[in-house]
Scaffold this active site. Structure first.
Site, PDB file in Angstrom:
ATOM      1  N   GLU A   9      45.151 -84.196  -8.036  1.00 51.42           N
ATOM      2  CA  GLU A   9      46.309 -84.785  -9.169  1.00 51.42           C
ATOM      3  C   GLU A   9      45.892 -85.529 -10.175  1.00 51.42           C
ATOM      4  OE1 GLU A   9      49.415 -83.792  -8.367  1.00 51.42           O
ATOM      5  OE2 GLU A   9      48.912 -82.963  -6.510  1.00 51.42           O
ATOM      6  N   HIS A  57      53.841 -86.038  -8.951  1.00 51.60           N
ATOM      7  CA  HIS A  57      53.248 -86.658  -8.048  1.00 51.60           C
ATOM      8  C   HIS A  57      53.568 -87.843  -7.450  1.00 51.60           C
ATOM      9  CE1 HIS A  57      50.986 -88.541 -11.065  1.00 51.60           C
ATOM     10  NE2 HIS A  57      50.109 -87.496 -11.316  1.00 51.60           N
ATOM     11  N   HIS A 150      54.302 -83.396  -5.069  1.00 49.49           N
ATOM     12  CA  HIS A 150      53.117 -82.983  -4.812  1.00 49.49           C
ATOM     13  C   HIS A 150      51.840 -84.225  -4.497  1.00 49.49           C
ATOM     14  CE1 HIS A 150      52.862 -79.094  -7.485  1.00 49.49           C
ATOM     15  NE2 HIS A 150      54.170 -79.502  -7.355  1.00 49.49           N
TER      16      HIS A 150
END
Length: 232
Positions: A9, A57, A150
């Site tokens: 990420e 995220h 995510h």
């Protein structure tokens, strides 16, 4: 063969423009079977987190503020990766960020010939189809109901299952482990081979009839007179 499936990420899309990696998750596989070993770490990017990235995220400036710098954890990551092939979805993106971070830390970049890209594999198998991780998990029936946002380790776990499907699939078998063992026994299926773990050896059974069995068969046929297969 040992392989590492991983995901990252980041704060954005391009490390050349100052974007940084903020999380990495890695799953170890041997012979296309997960070993249960993983590596996961968050990093302080030393910059602000764009709202658009945080919405993907969920990693905020406040959350990342007390996390270690990548440079302080680089050797730990490299030790886990070893010299194994590295599997990622749209792998050039993830490799670009890892190598940018390694360069900042004064470390040697990871060779691109170690890269295995599941996006490229999926593009060959399913031309014209949607090829996001979500879309491919749906295609292969991989449960992603617990994926709200995510996350590098969660996405790596999903990708490991997808990688197995893209390379032939896996059938989970009955456990043959001793009582109290948590080891999973699986059958991995590649193109021309099936390999099972811990299958017990059994000697082949004799198939040749004994003299007594042959005599009993002759006596039985004599009682039948003229068998139907001898009749004109």
């Amino acid at each position: 063969m040992r392989e590492i499936v991983f995901d990252t990420e980041t704060t954005g899309f391009d490390p050349k423009n100052g974007d940084r990696m903020v999380e990495i998750g890695c799953i170890e596989m041997i012979g296309r079977v997960e070993t249960g070993k993983s590596y996961h770490c968050y990093y302080n990017p030393q910059r602000d987190m764009p709202k658009s990235a945080e919405e993907i995220h969920g990693l905020s400036d406040i959350f990342l503020s007390d996390k270690p710098l990548f440079a302080d954890k680089a050797d730990e990551l490299l030790e886990f990766l070893g010299d194994a092939p590295l599997v990622a979805h749209n792998a050039t993106f993830d490799f670009g960020f890892i190598n940018a971070e390694l360069e900042r830390a004064g470390k040697t970049a990871i060779a691109m010939d170690r890269m295995v890209d599941t996006l490229a594999m999926a593009r060959v198998k399913h031309p014209g189809a949607k090829l996001s991780l979500d879309a491919l998990c749906t295609r292969y029936g991989i449960d992603r109901s617990h994926r709200v946002k995510h996350g590098a380790l969660l996405d790596a776990e999903l990708l490991a299952q997808l990688y197995i499907e893209l390379t032939g699939g896996r059938q989970i078998g009955l456990s043959l482990a001793a009582e109290g063992s948590e080891k999973e026994h699986a059958v991995s299926v590649d193109d021309d081979a099936v390999i099972a773990e811990d299958r017990p050896f059994r000697a082949p059974r004799p198939h040749k009839a004994s003299a007594e069995e042959l005599a009993a068969n002759t006596a039985f046929l004599e009682k039948m007179g003229i068998p139907i297969w001898h009749r004109g």
